[in-house]
Design an enzyme around this catalytic site. Structure first.
Site, PDB file in Angstrom:
ATOM      1  N   CYS A 101     142.212  16.775   5.923  1.00 27.47           N
ATOM      2  CA  CYS A 101     141.162  15.964   5.303  1.00 27.47           C
ATOM      3  C   CYS A 101     139.848  16.742   5.321  1.00 27.47           C
ATOM      4  CB  CYS A 101     141.031  14.653   6.067  1.00 27.47           C
ATOM      5  SG  CYS A 101     139.704  13.594   5.441  1.00 27.47           S
ATOM      6  N   CYS A 104     137.311  14.948   7.835  1.00 23.38           N
ATOM      7  CA  CYS A 104     137.453  14.857   9.297  1.00 23.38           C
ATOM      8  C   CYS A 104     138.478  15.810   9.902  1.00 23.38           C
ATOM      9  CB  CYS A 104     137.814  13.427   9.679  1.00 23.38           C
ATOM     10  SG  CYS A 104     139.519  13.004   9.268  1.00 23.38           S
ATOM     11  N   CYS A 149     142.499   8.223   4.434  1.00 24.48           N
ATOM     12  CA  CYS A 149     142.694   8.882   5.716  1.00 24.48           C
ATOM     13  C   CYS A 149     142.590   7.857   6.854  1.00 24.48           C
ATOM     14  CB  CYS A 149     141.634   9.967   5.866  1.00 24.48           C
ATOM     15  SG  CYS A 149     141.584  10.727   7.495  1.00 24.48           S
ATOM     16  N   CYS A 152     139.173   8.862   9.180  1.00 23.73           N
ATOM     17  CA  CYS A 152     137.785   8.665   8.732  1.00 23.73           C
ATOM     18  C   CYS A 152     137.670   7.640   7.606  1.00 23.73           C
ATOM     19  CB  CYS A 152     137.173  10.000   8.295  1.00 23.73           C
ATOM     20  SG  CYS A 152     137.801  10.618   6.719  1.00 23.73           S
ATOM     21  N   CYS A 172     149.270  11.663  -5.315  1.00 21.49           N
ATOM     22  CA  CYS A 172     148.403  12.365  -6.249  1.00 21.49           C
ATOM     23  C   CYS A 172     147.041  12.489  -5.571  1.00 21.49           C
ATOM     24  CB  CYS A 172     148.329  11.549  -7.533  1.00 21.49           C
ATOM     25  SG  CYS A 172     147.355  12.340  -8.805  1.00 21.49           S
TER      26      CYS A 172
HETATM   27 ZN   LIG Z   1     139.670  12.011   7.180  1.00 17.17          ZN
END
Ligand SMILES: [Zn+2]
Length: 187
Positions: A101, A104, A149, A152, A172
């Site tokens: 990510c 984070c 996510c 975060c 996607c």
């Molecule tokens: Zn994240």
């Protein structure tokens, strides 16, 4: 050519296509391969990289996120925007490694889970377990499953059911929401 030679030839051809058929079947991932990819994702993590856990939550005010992220990243991760198709350099990323990510650093996918969907966005048929939460969004007229996510809360993309077997799923993902960590600097 006598009949015997002809039959032998025929058998060789049949055996050849049977073998190539088997090789083809072996190349396509099976359900157990997906399990292995999810379980052994750390084998694609570069040595010495410390990664956070999904339970180690990150909660920041929007001003803080603006400092951490560039404009496009902020729009995608914090405002559920979508980058323009075909703009991410990660579409062409083929090295072994882990996609984390951009908000984070939580590892989300490995290079083994990526495939070329032809859509212009990085696409994956499965994920590292427990890293996403989902919700239905109605930004378009029909409901889509949006995923974000687990650490975060950043928006990453949408899940569609037109992915390759055996999962049949297509994650996607916006490329700007990801950072790629190559397994080896030389690769
Ligand atoms: Zn994240």
């Amino acid at each position: 050519m006598n009949r015997r030679t002809w039959l032998q030839g025929l058998f060789a051809t049949a055996a050849g296509s049977a073998l190539s058929g088997l090789a083809g079947a072996a190349a396509a991932p099976q359900a157990k391969d997906i399990d292995a990819m999810q379980k052994n994702w750390r084998t694609l993590l570069a040595a010495g990289v410390n990664t956070p856990a999904p339970t180690d939550k990150v909660k920041l005010a929007n001003d803080e996120w603006r400092k951490r992220l560039d404009k496009t990243q902020f729009n995608v991760l914090r405002e559920e925007g979508t980058e323009r198709a075909g703009t991410s350099p990660l579409n062409a990323e083929k090295r072994a490694g882990v996609f984390a990510c951009a908000g984070c650093d939580l590892p989300l996918f490995t290079s083994e889970m990526k495939y070329e969907s032809g859509t212009g966005w990085p696409s994956f048929f499965t994920t590292i377990p427990g890293v996403f939460a989902t919700k239905k969004d109605f930004h378009l007229l029909y409901p889509r499953t949006e995923y974000h996510c687990a650490r975060c809360g950043g928006h990453h993309g949408h899940i569609f059911d037109d992915g390759p077997k055996p999962t049949g799923l297509r994650y996607c993902n916006n490329g700007v929401a990801l950072k790629f960590i190559p397994k080896s600097a030389k690769a």
